[in-house]
Motif scaffolding. Structure first.
Motif, PDB file in Angstrom:
ATOM      1  N   ASP A 125       0.843  -1.189   0.000  1.00 59.02           N
ATOM      2  CA  ASP A 125       0.000   0.000   0.000  1.00 59.02           C
ATOM      3  C   ASP A 125       0.881   1.242   0.000  1.00 59.02           C
ATOM      4  O   ASP A 125       1.891   1.304   0.710  1.00 59.02           O
ATOM      5  CB  ASP A 125      -0.915   0.030   1.238  1.00 59.02           C
ATOM      6  CG  ASP A 125      -2.039  -0.981   1.139  1.00 59.02           C
ATOM      7  OD1 ASP A 125      -2.367  -1.383   0.005  1.00 59.02           O
ATOM      8  OD2 ASP A 125      -2.583  -1.363   2.176  1.00 59.02           O
ATOM      9  N   VAL A 126       0.505   2.218  -0.819  1.00 63.82           N
ATOM     10  CA  VAL A 126       1.205   3.494  -0.877  1.00 63.82           C
ATOM     11  C   VAL A 126       0.181   4.612  -0.717  1.00 63.82           C
ATOM     12  O   VAL A 126      -1.017   4.402  -0.893  1.00 63.82           O
ATOM     13  CB  VAL A 126       1.975   3.668  -2.211  1.00 63.82           C
ATOM     14  CG1 VAL A 126       3.051   2.620  -2.354  1.00 63.82           C
ATOM     15  CG2 VAL A 126       1.037   3.632  -3.384  1.00 63.82           C
ATOM     16  N   VAL A 127       0.662   5.790  -0.392  1.00 57.51           N
ATOM     17  CA  VAL A 127      -0.224   6.944  -0.274  1.00 57.51           C
ATOM     18  C   VAL A 127      -0.239   7.645  -1.624  1.00 57.51           C
ATOM     19  O   VAL A 127       0.790   8.112  -2.108  1.00 57.51           O
ATOM     20  CB  VAL A 127       0.248   7.899   0.836  1.00 57.51           C
ATOM     21  CG1 VAL A 127      -0.639   9.130   0.872  1.00 57.51           C
ATOM     22  CG2 VAL A 127       0.237   7.192   2.173  1.00 57.51           C
ATOM     23  N   PHE A 128      -1.417   7.675  -2.235  1.00 56.52           N
ATOM     24  CA  PHE A 128      -1.589   8.293  -3.542  1.00 56.52           C
ATOM     25  C   PHE A 128      -2.818   9.172  -3.490  1.00 56.52           C
ATOM     26  O   PHE A 128      -3.900   8.718  -3.134  1.00 56.52           O
ATOM     27  CB  PHE A 128      -1.746   7.201  -4.617  1.00 56.52           C
ATOM     28  CG  PHE A 128      -1.837   7.723  -6.018  1.00 56.52           C
ATOM     29  CD1 PHE A 128      -0.712   8.224  -6.652  1.00 56.52           C
ATOM     30  CD2 PHE A 128      -3.044   7.704  -6.700  1.00 56.52           C
ATOM     31  CE1 PHE A 128      -0.790   8.681  -7.955  1.00 56.52           C
ATOM     32  CE2 PHE A 128      -3.127   8.173  -7.997  1.00 56.52           C
ATOM     33  CZ  PHE A 128      -1.998   8.667  -8.631  1.00 56.52           C
ATOM     34  N   GLU A 129      -2.658  10.441  -3.818  1.00 61.14           N
ATOM     35  CA  GLU A 129      -3.729  11.432  -3.719  1.00 61.14           C
ATOM     36  C   GLU A 129      -4.342  11.438  -2.323  1.00 61.14           C
ATOM     37  O   GLU A 129      -5.556  11.382  -2.141  1.00 61.14           O
ATOM     38  CB  GLU A 129      -4.789  11.189  -4.797  1.00 61.14           C
ATOM     39  CG  GLU A 129      -4.271  11.396  -6.198  1.00 61.14           C
ATOM     40  CD  GLU A 129      -5.341  11.185  -7.264  1.00 61.14           C
ATOM     41  OE1 GLU A 129      -6.431  10.665  -6.949  1.00 61.14           O
ATOM     42  OE2 GLU A 129      -5.068  11.538  -8.404  1.00 61.14           O
ATOM     43  N   ASN A 130      -3.487  11.435  -1.298  1.00 58.50           N
ATOM     44  CA  ASN A 130      -3.841  11.511   0.113  1.00 58.50           C
ATOM     45  C   ASN A 130      -4.673  10.326   0.613  1.00 58.50           C
ATOM     46  O   ASN A 130      -5.393  10.443   1.592  1.00 58.50           O
ATOM     47  CB  ASN A 130      -4.578  12.823   0.423  1.00 58.50           C
ATOM     48  CG  ASN A 130      -3.680  14.022   0.203  1.00 58.50           C
ATOM     49  OD1 ASN A 130      -2.472  13.932   0.395  1.00 58.50           O
ATOM     50  ND2 ASN A 130      -4.266  15.120  -0.225  1.00 58.50           N
ATOM     51  N   GLU A 131      -4.610   9.186  -0.069  1.00 56.94           N
ATOM     52  CA  GLU A 131      -5.308   7.980   0.367  1.00 56.94           C
ATOM     53  C   GLU A 131      -4.369   6.787   0.250  1.00 56.94           C
ATOM     54  O   GLU A 131      -3.518   6.742  -0.626  1.00 56.94           O
ATOM     55  CB  GLU A 131      -6.543   7.718  -0.503  1.00 56.94           C
ATOM     56  CG  GLU A 131      -7.641   8.738  -0.352  1.00 56.94           C
ATOM     57  CD  GLU A 131      -8.846   8.392  -1.220  1.00 56.94           C
ATOM     58  OE1 GLU A 131      -8.972   7.225  -1.621  1.00 56.94           O
ATOM     59  OE2 GLU A 131      -9.634   9.292  -1.488  1.00 56.94           O
ATOM     60  N   PRO A 134      -3.571   0.368  -2.955  1.00 59.48           N
ATOM     61  CA  PRO A 134      -2.708  -0.763  -3.307  1.00 59.48           C
ATOM     62  C   PRO A 134      -1.866  -0.449  -4.543  1.00 59.48           C
ATOM     63  O   PRO A 134      -2.324   0.238  -5.455  1.00 59.48           O
ATOM     64  CB  PRO A 134      -3.671  -1.914  -3.583  1.00 59.48           C
ATOM     65  CG  PRO A 134      -5.026  -1.351  -3.599  1.00 59.48           C
ATOM     66  CD  PRO A 134      -4.983   0.032  -3.073  1.00 59.48           C
ATOM     67  N   ALA A 135      -0.634  -0.977  -4.566  1.00 63.14           N
ATOM     68  CA  ALA A 135       0.276  -0.737  -5.685  1.00 63.14           C
ATOM     69  C   ALA A 135       1.202  -1.936  -5.844  1.00 63.14           C
ATOM     70  O   ALA A 135       1.408  -2.711  -4.922  1.00 63.14           O
ATOM     71  CB  ALA A 135       1.098   0.518  -5.447  1.00 63.14           C
ATOM     72  N   VAL A 136       1.759  -2.052  -7.029  1.00 64.86           N
ATOM     73  CA  VAL A 136       2.779  -3.066  -7.317  1.00 64.86           C
ATOM     74  C   VAL A 136       4.091  -2.331  -7.484  1.00 64.86           C
ATOM     75  O   VAL A 136       4.215  -1.435  -8.318  1.00 64.86           O
ATOM     76  CB  VAL A 136       2.437  -3.869  -8.590  1.00 64.86           C
ATOM     77  CG1 VAL A 136       3.540  -4.861  -8.908  1.00 64.86           C
ATOM     78  CG2 VAL A 136       1.113  -4.574  -8.427  1.00 64.86           C
ATOM     79  N   VAL A 137       5.091  -2.712  -6.677  1.00 71.01           N
ATOM     80  CA  VAL A 137       6.394  -2.044  -6.689  1.00 71.01           C
ATOM     81  C   VAL A 137       7.395  -2.972  -7.356  1.00 71.01           C
ATOM     82  O   VAL A 137       7.582  -4.110  -6.943  1.00 71.01           O
ATOM     83  CB  VAL A 137       6.844  -1.701  -5.250  1.00 71.01           C
ATOM     84  CG1 VAL A 137       8.195  -1.029  -5.269  1.00 71.01           C
ATOM     85  CG2 VAL A 137       5.803  -0.833  -4.568  1.00 71.01           C
ATOM     86  N   VAL A 142       6.553   2.127  -9.692  1.00 70.29           N
ATOM     87  CA  VAL A 142       5.405   1.834  -8.837  1.00 70.29           C
ATOM     88  C   VAL A 142       4.150   1.981  -9.692  1.00 70.29           C
ATOM     89  O   VAL A 142       3.924   3.024 -10.286  1.00 70.29           O
ATOM     90  CB  VAL A 142       5.341   2.805  -7.633  1.00 70.29           C
ATOM     91  CG1 VAL A 142       4.146   2.494  -6.772  1.00 70.29           C
ATOM     92  CG2 VAL A 142       6.623   2.759  -6.832  1.00 70.29           C
ATOM     93  N   ASP A 143       3.351   0.910  -9.768  1.00 67.44           N
ATOM     94  CA  ASP A 143       2.090   0.943 -10.508  1.00 67.44           C
ATOM     95  C   ASP A 143       0.953   0.979  -9.494  1.00 67.44           C
ATOM     96  O   ASP A 143       0.683   0.005  -8.806  1.00 67.44           O
ATOM     97  CB  ASP A 143       1.961  -0.271 -11.415  1.00 67.44           C
ATOM     98  CG  ASP A 143       3.024  -0.282 -12.501  1.00 67.44           C
ATOM     99  OD1 ASP A 143       3.363   0.800 -12.989  1.00 67.44           O
ATOM    100  OD2 ASP A 143       3.499  -1.374 -12.842  1.00 67.44           O
ATOM    101  N   VAL A 144       0.294   2.133  -9.396  1.00 70.56           N
ATOM    102  CA  VAL A 144      -0.746   2.373  -8.399  1.00 70.56           C
ATOM    103  C   VAL A 144      -2.100   2.023  -8.992  1.00 70.56           C
ATOM    104  O   VAL A 144      -2.439   2.463 -10.095  1.00 70.56           O
ATOM    105  CB  VAL A 144      -0.732   3.850  -7.948  1.00 70.56           C
ATOM    106  CG1 VAL A 144      -1.799   4.100  -6.913  1.00 70.56           C
ATOM    107  CG2 VAL A 144       0.634   4.240  -7.442  1.00 70.56           C
ATOM    108  N   GLU A 145      -2.893   1.227  -8.250  1.00 74.60           N
ATOM    109  CA  GLU A 145      -4.244   0.879  -8.698  1.00 74.60           C
ATOM    110  C   GLU A 145      -5.164   2.069  -8.518  1.00 74.60           C
ATOM    111  O   GLU A 145      -5.278   2.620  -7.424  1.00 74.60           O
ATOM    112  CB  GLU A 145      -4.786  -0.301  -7.893  1.00 74.60           C
ATOM    113  CG  GLU A 145      -4.513  -1.634  -8.520  1.00 74.60           C
ATOM    114  CD  GLU A 145      -5.212  -2.756  -7.786  1.00 74.60           C
ATOM    115  OE1 GLU A 145      -6.456  -2.762  -7.737  1.00 74.60           O
ATOM    116  OE2 GLU A 145      -4.476  -3.620  -7.286  1.00 74.60           O
TER     117      GLU A 145
END
Length: 159
Positions: A125-131, A134-137, A142-145
């Protein structure tokens, strides 16, 4: 049937190709071969693509990363590179392809340019757009869902 003498046998060159796409893409050798033939045919027509005789020899693909060896007649390497570069999707999945190198034998091609360089991704899990998302690193990527599929990023975007 007897073999042809060495001076009459066809000469081949082997292109090592790296493949990159979204982690949820499911690609196989057959779909890559079909789309490569179509790309060559669209660029050079039937006669030109038959002259290059592009054939996928080995194909390895897992979690959005892959590598393959494409065989082409000697003297048609530039045509083969152009046909590979013309691939923008395989089986409906957008892809990025890159010729890593060209060699005269399959063994040298594998040893110099491939050697199992496909990276295996980690699900986190990564923080993307303040949320938290899940992502694949994979290595530096990094590919963010997101709702529409995936968004590409680098580790620098999260540090």
């Amino acid at each position: 049937m007897k073999h042809l003498p060495k001076h009459l046998q066809p000469r081949w060159r082997y292109l090592a190709v790296g493949i990159e796409t979204w982690p949820d893409a499911d690609l196989d050798r057959g779909s890559f071969q079909r789309d490569l033939w179509y790309a060559a045919q669209n660029l050079y027509g039937d006669a030109g693509s038959a002259e290059a005789d592009l054939t996928v020899l080995s194909f390895h693909f897992t979690e959005g990363d892959g590598e393959t060896i494409v065989r082409a007649h000697r003297g048609t390497e530039e045509r083969a590179r152009a046909a590979i570069a013309a691939l923008d999707s395989i089986d409906g999945h957008p892809v990025g392809v890159r010729v890593r190198g060209i060699s005269g034998t399959v063994r040298a091609c594998e040893e110099r340019y491939l050697n199992g360089r496909t990276g295996h991704g980690q699900q986190r899990d990564v923080v993307f757009e303040n949320e938290s998302t899940p992502a694949v690193v994979r290595d530096t990527r990094v590919d963010v869902e997101v709702e529409e599929g995936f968004a590409g990023a680098t580790r620098l975007d999260f540090e």
